[in-house]
Design a protein around this motif. Structure first.
Motif, short mmCIF file in Angstrom:
data_model
loop_
_atom_site.label_atom_id
_atom_site.label_comp_id
_atom_site.label_asym_id
_atom_site.label_seq_id
_atom_site.Cartn_x
_atom_site.Cartn_y
_atom_site.Cartn_z
N LEU A 1 0.84 -1.19 0.00
CA LEU A 1 0.00 0.00 0.00
C LEU A 1 0.87 1.24 0.00
O LEU A 1 1.99 1.22 0.49
CB LEU A 1 -0.87 0.04 1.25
N CYS A 2 0.33 2.31 -0.51
CA CYS A 2 0.97 3.60 -0.40
C CYS A 2 0.37 4.29 0.82
O CYS A 2 -0.82 4.60 0.83
CB CYS A 2 0.74 4.42 -1.67
N LEU A 3 1.18 4.48 1.87
CA LEU A 3 0.69 5.03 3.12
C LEU A 3 1.52 6.22 3.55
O LEU A 3 2.74 6.23 3.39
CB LEU A 3 0.75 3.97 4.23
N CYS A 4 0.85 7.21 4.16
CA CYS A 4 1.57 8.33 4.77
C CYS A 4 2.08 7.86 6.12
O CYS A 4 1.70 6.81 6.63
CB CYS A 4 0.65 9.54 4.91
N GLU A 5 2.96 8.64 6.71
CA GLU A 5 3.58 8.24 7.98
C GLU A 5 2.56 8.05 9.10
O GLU A 5 2.64 7.05 9.83
CB GLU A 5 4.65 9.28 8.38
N PRO A 6 1.56 8.95 9.28
CA PRO A 6 0.59 8.72 10.37
C PRO A 6 -0.23 7.43 10.18
O PRO A 6 -0.48 6.72 11.15
CB PRO A 6 -0.32 9.95 10.31
N HIS A 7 -0.64 7.11 8.95
CA HIS A 7 -1.41 5.89 8.75
C HIS A 7 -0.54 4.65 8.90
O HIS A 7 -1.02 3.60 9.35
CB HIS A 7 -2.12 5.91 7.39
N TRP A 8 0.73 4.73 8.53
CA TRP A 8 1.63 3.60 8.74
C TRP A 8 1.76 3.33 10.24
O TRP A 8 1.70 2.18 10.68
CB TRP A 8 3.00 3.89 8.13
N GLN A 9 1.93 4.39 11.03
CA GLN A 9 2.05 4.23 12.48
C GLN A 9 0.75 3.71 13.11
O GLN A 9 0.79 2.89 14.02
CB GLN A 9 2.45 5.56 13.13
N THR A 10 -0.40 4.17 12.61
CA THR A 10 -1.68 3.69 13.12
C THR A 10 -1.85 2.21 12.87
O THR A 10 -2.27 1.46 13.76
CB THR A 10 -2.84 4.46 12.47
N LEU A 11 -1.52 1.75 11.67
CA LEU A 11 -1.63 0.33 11.36
C LEU A 11 -0.59 -0.51 12.10
O LEU A 11 -0.81 -1.69 12.34
CB LEU A 11 -1.49 0.10 9.86
N SER A 12 0.52 0.10 12.46
CA SER A 12 1.58 -0.62 13.16
C SER A 12 1.37 -0.68 14.67
O SER A 12 2.07 -1.41 15.36
CB SER A 12 2.93 0.03 12.89
N SER A 13 0.42 0.09 15.18
CA SER A 13 0.21 0.11 16.62
C SER A 13 -0.26 -1.26 17.11
O SER A 13 -0.95 -1.98 16.40
CB SER A 13 -0.80 1.19 17.00
N PRO A 14 0.12 -1.63 18.33
CA PRO A 14 -0.27 -2.94 18.84
C PRO A 14 -1.77 -3.02 19.08
O PRO A 14 -2.45 -2.01 19.26
CB PRO A 14 0.50 -3.06 20.16
N GLY A 15 -2.28 -4.23 19.10
CA GLY A 15 -3.71 -4.44 19.33
C GLY A 15 -4.40 -5.00 18.10
O GLY A 15 -3.79 -5.18 17.05
N TRP A 16 -5.67 -5.25 18.27
CA TRP A 16 -6.46 -5.82 17.19
C TRP A 16 -7.11 -4.70 16.39
O TRP A 16 -7.67 -3.77 16.96
CB TRP A 16 -7.54 -6.74 17.77
N HIS A 17 -7.03 -4.77 15.07
CA HIS A 17 -7.61 -3.76 14.19
C HIS A 17 -8.69 -4.41 13.34
O HIS A 17 -8.44 -5.40 12.66
CB HIS A 17 -6.53 -3.17 13.27
N PHE A 18 -9.89 -3.86 13.37
CA PHE A 18 -11.00 -4.40 12.56
C PHE A 18 -10.90 -3.88 11.14
O PHE A 18 -10.75 -2.69 10.91
CB PHE A 18 -12.34 -3.99 13.16
N GLU A 19 -10.97 -4.79 10.21
CA GLU A 19 -11.02 -4.45 8.79
C GLU A 19 -12.33 -4.98 8.23
O GLU A 19 -12.91 -5.94 8.74
CB GLU A 19 -9.85 -5.10 8.05
N LEU A 20 -12.80 -4.38 7.17
CA LEU A 20 -14.08 -4.77 6.58
C LEU A 20 -14.07 -6.22 6.10
O LEU A 20 -15.06 -6.93 6.21
CB LEU A 20 -14.43 -3.83 5.43
N TYR A 21 -12.94 -6.71 5.61
CA TYR A 21 -12.88 -8.07 5.12
C TYR A 21 -12.97 -9.10 6.25
O TYR A 21 -13.17 -10.27 6.00
CB TYR A 21 -11.63 -8.31 4.27
N HIS A 22 -12.87 -8.67 7.52
CA HIS A 22 -13.05 -9.59 8.64
C HIS A 22 -14.50 -10.07 8.73
O HIS A 22 -14.77 -11.10 9.36
CB HIS A 22 -12.65 -8.94 9.95
N LEU A 23 -15.44 -9.34 8.14
CA LEU A 23 -16.84 -9.75 8.18
C LEU A 23 -17.07 -11.09 7.50
O LEU A 23 -17.98 -11.83 7.88
CB LEU A 23 -17.72 -8.67 7.55
N ILE A 24 -16.25 -11.43 6.52
CA ILE A 24 -16.41 -12.72 5.84
C ILE A 24 -16.17 -13.87 6.81
O ILE A 24 -16.83 -14.90 6.74
CB ILE A 24 -15.50 -12.83 4.59
#
Length: 85
Positions: free
Chosen positions: A45-68
């Motif tokens: 993906l092409c990500l800016c620095e804040p979004h890269w850090q947000t995705l790298s933060s520890p913990g569980w992240h909900f994504e839309l494809y998890h609904l499957i």
């Protein structure tokens, strides 16, 4: 993620007349970002620095494809329930 990536470095080496500081717009907000394979995403993906850090933060992240997964689990439970009751 670093401010200068291998893609930008290669581009700047091949095109000295057209230097750039970012690979393209961030997939989420459109800010200048860099392309990279993030460990929590299925592809590069092409990500800016804040979004890269947000995705790298520890913990569980909900994504839309998890609904499957929820849908498949619900269908399995429905079939198992119908077999036994």
């Amino acid at each position: 993620m670093t401010k200068s990536c291998d893609y930008c470095h290669q581009w700047n080496a091949e095109h000295p007349e057209a230097q750039r500081s970012a690979c393209g717009p961030c997939e989420f907000c459109g800010a200048p970002g860099h392309i990279g394979a993030h460990p929590r995403q299925p592809g590069s993906l092409c990500l800016c620095e804040p979004h890269w850090q947000t995705l790298s933060s520890p913990g569980w992240h909900f994504e839309l494809y998890h609904l499957i997964y929820l849908l498949i689990g619900g269908l399995v439970l429905l079939q198992v329930w119908r077999l036994f009751f």
